[in-house]
Motif scaffolding. Structure first.
Motif, PDB file in Angstrom:
ATOM      1  N   SER A 132       0.809  -1.221   0.000  1.00 49.62           N
ATOM      2  CA  SER A 132       0.000   0.000   0.000  1.00 49.62           C
ATOM      3  C   SER A 132       0.841   1.269   0.000  1.00 49.62           C
ATOM      4  CB  SER A 132      -0.948   0.002   1.203  1.00 49.62           C
ATOM      5  OG  SER A 132      -0.218  -0.013   2.416  1.00 49.62           O
ATOM      6  N   ARG A 133       2.062   1.221   0.491  1.00 49.58           N
ATOM      7  CA  ARG A 133       2.913   2.416   0.511  1.00 49.58           C
ATOM      8  C   ARG A 133       3.741   2.542  -0.767  1.00 49.58           C
ATOM      9  NH1 ARG A 133       4.395   6.535   3.333  1.00 49.58           N
ATOM     10  NH2 ARG A 133       6.534   7.306   3.340  1.00 49.58           N
ATOM     11  N   CYS A 134       4.506   1.493  -1.096  1.00 48.57           N
ATOM     12  CA  CYS A 134       5.418   1.560  -2.250  1.00 48.57           C
ATOM     13  C   CYS A 134       4.692   1.825  -3.564  1.00 48.57           C
ATOM     14  CB  CYS A 134       6.230   0.280  -2.361  1.00 48.57           C
ATOM     15  SG  CYS A 134       7.438   0.054  -1.038  1.00 48.57           S
ATOM     16  N   TYR A 171       7.788   6.906   9.381  1.00 47.60           N
ATOM     17  CA  TYR A 171       6.437   6.366   9.250  1.00 47.60           C
ATOM     18  C   TYR A 171       6.530   4.852   9.383  1.00 47.60           C
ATOM     19  CZ  TYR A 171       1.948   5.041   7.278  1.00 47.60           C
ATOM     20  OH  TYR A 171       0.711   4.495   7.087  1.00 47.60           O
ATOM     21  N   HIS A 219      10.280   3.683   7.577  1.00 49.08           N
ATOM     22  CA  HIS A 219      10.229   4.524   6.376  1.00 49.08           C
ATOM     23  C   HIS A 219      10.625   5.933   6.808  1.00 49.08           C
ATOM     24  CE1 HIS A 219       8.203   1.451   3.956  1.00 49.08           C
ATOM     25  NE2 HIS A 219       7.624   1.124   5.102  1.00 49.08           N
TER      26      HIS A 219
END
Length: 118
Positions: free
Chosen positions: A32-34, A61, A70
């Motif tokens: 979901s982040r990358c 994060y 992160h």
């Protein structure tokens, strides 16, 4: 394997680093982040990564299992790298290749990692 020395930074230059990386072994991740960031990543062992400046300008994060730190610039918001542990427990840094000087990440052929299923 072709490990070379690279310099990188955030957009405003407040955070800068150096790393020894093999850009023939890059990945993209669909977590979901990358996926939202569009990162192209390359791994460096902890002893092959050096933060040159900006430690005091990084914010962190954590999500999901809180295993990956992160880190991104407080000023411009760019995430140049993330810290975590490799499968063997050693310190590992995932460098966002988009932040490296003189590198065209779109010319690389990254392996697709299914981070969404992990």
């Amino acid at each position: 394997m072709s490990i070379k020395h690279y310099s990188g930074s955030c957009q405003c230059g407040a955070v800068a680093f150096e790393a020894d990386l093999d850009l023939d072994q890059t990945i993209t991740c669909n977590c979901s982040r990358c996926q939202r960031l569009g990162s192209v990543l390359s791994a460096a062992s902890g002893d092959h990564f050096k933060l040159l400046r900006g430690a005091d300008n990084l914010t962190e994060y954590l999500f999901n299992k809180h295993a990956i730190h992160h880190l991104f610039c407080k000023t411009c918001g760019i995430q140049g790298f993330a810290r975590g542990k490799g499968r063997d427990g050693s310190e590992m840094v995932m460098v966002n290749v988009n932040t490296l000087e003189g590198v065209d990440p779109r010319a690389l052929h990254p392996h697709r990692y299914d981070g969404r299923s992990v």
